[in-house]
Design an enzyme around this catalytic site. Sequence first.
Site, mmCIF file in Angstrom:
data_model
loop_
_atom_site.group_PDB
_atom_site.id
_atom_site.type_symbol
_atom_site.label_atom_id
_atom_site.label_comp_id
_atom_site.label_asym_id
_atom_site.label_seq_id
_atom_site.Cartn_x
_atom_site.Cartn_y
_atom_site.Cartn_z
ATOM 1 N N LYS A 9 0.936 -1.082 0.241
ATOM 2 C CA LYS A 9 0.097 -0.028 0.123
ATOM 3 C C LYS A 9 0.917 1.211 -0.029
ATOM 4 C CE LYS A 9 0.087 2.358 3.469
ATOM 5 N NZ LYS A 9 0.248 2.862 4.869
ATOM 6 N N ASP A 136 -5.203 0.688 8.531
ATOM 7 C CA ASP A 136 -4.939 0.267 7.099
ATOM 8 C C ASP A 136 -5.605 -0.946 6.723
ATOM 9 O OD1 ASP A 136 -3.604 2.691 6.946
ATOM 10 O OD2 ASP A 136 -1.488 1.836 6.786
HETATM 11 O O1 C5P Z 1 -4.172 1.279 13.771
HETATM 12 P P1 C5P Z 1 -2.742 0.740 13.746
HETATM 13 O O2 C5P Z 1 -2.666 -0.154 14.809
HETATM 14 O O3 C5P Z 1 -2.296 0.454 12.505
HETATM 15 O O4 C5P Z 1 -1.899 2.108 14.282
HETATM 16 C C1 C5P Z 1 -0.779 1.954 14.832
HETATM 17 C C2 C5P Z 1 -0.559 3.407 15.499
HETATM 18 O O5 C5P Z 1 -0.268 4.367 14.843
HETATM 19 C C3 C5P Z 1 -1.602 3.546 16.610
HETATM 20 O O6 C5P Z 1 -1.388 3.199 17.831
HETATM 21 C C4 C5P Z 1 -1.442 5.260 16.975
HETATM 22 O O7 C5P Z 1 -0.547 5.403 17.648
HETATM 23 C C5 C5P Z 1 -0.949 5.456 15.247
HETATM 24 N N1 C5P Z 1 -2.080 6.017 14.576
HETATM 25 C C6 C5P Z 1 -2.944 7.279 14.652
HETATM 26 N N2 C5P Z 1 -3.741 7.675 13.690
HETATM 27 C C7 C5P Z 1 -4.200 6.858 12.790
HETATM 28 C C8 C5P Z 1 -3.453 5.493 12.768
HETATM 29 C C9 C5P Z 1 -2.515 5.098 13.453
HETATM 30 O O8 C5P Z 1 -2.322 7.919 15.529
HETATM 31 N N3 C5P Z 1 -5.029 7.317 12.136
#
Ligand code: C5P
Length: 275
Positions: A9, A136
């Site tokens: 991606k 994602d």
């Molecule tokens: O959702 P995911 O586990 O992939 O996200 C990893 C980290 O990235 C989250 O714990 C957060 O700290 C950050 N994040 C964020 N805002 C988003 C996506 C991710 O702050 N929209």
Amino acid sequence: MIVEPAPAKLNLALHVRARRDDGYHELETLFVFVRDGDTVRLTPGTRDGFAIVGPFAAGLSGEGDNLVTRARDAFRGAFGAGQPLSIVLDKHLPVASGIGGGSADAAATLRGMAQIAGIAPDERELMAIAAALGSDVPACLAGRTMIGRGRGERLTPVEIPALPVLLVNPGVAVSTAAVFAAWDRTDRGPLPQGNALAIALGGRNDLEPPARALAPAIDTVLAMLGDARGVRLARMSGSGATCFALFDRAEDCAAAAQAVRMARPDWWCLETALA
Ligand code: C5P
């Protein structure tokens, strides 16, 4: 056996708009996928298995808590245990690198299990499982060009031409949470209007400055890509450290790939095209 592609991606643009009370960030992003990436092979059988092979297997092995097994378990929690499954992840994408490797693998696992169980890939419950696995993962489950809003899970399809693209990673793993936490909390405005290419060209990646501060090698990658002949756009993807360069002509993309491999044989470099 089902072989599910788990393509890389890219965020052609990523505008961070606000920090939310739940710790996540409100964003607007243009997701695209390329032709290459990992693959997930699922074989129904008599007992469960999980193995990681491929050039980046070592970066993940020994981790009990893999996004693929979490996706498998979440699917079973929602739709029932089904048959035992042997799953092999063929890992070609660098880990923790802003191109959604783990999210793509989780999404491919969900798609493969849905196919085996006869469940439609756009089933609402499957999307909900994807969103719970990571911001994602819904986009990766859809696997096509999309504008993402919210955490990235509110998706609107858009069209983009299949341009040649070069992906380069300087071999530095970057923590997504650390990069978001280092964002300066300044809203620099929404995605521009227009078609997907106009959004990409007129957009930004607001995570680039904090990621560059944490991993200065990104500066070197972007300088090299920005100087390539025929480049339309050079930018970091996601929270980095992988950067991409978009080209109009495959010859220019190939020449840039050759130049990067000569100058930096230690870097990871993938010459591909938007899907
Ligand atoms: O959702 P995911 O586990 O992939 O996200 C990893 C980290 O990235 C989250 O714990 C957060 O700290 C950050 N994040 C964020 N805002 C988003 C996506 C991710 O702050 N929209």
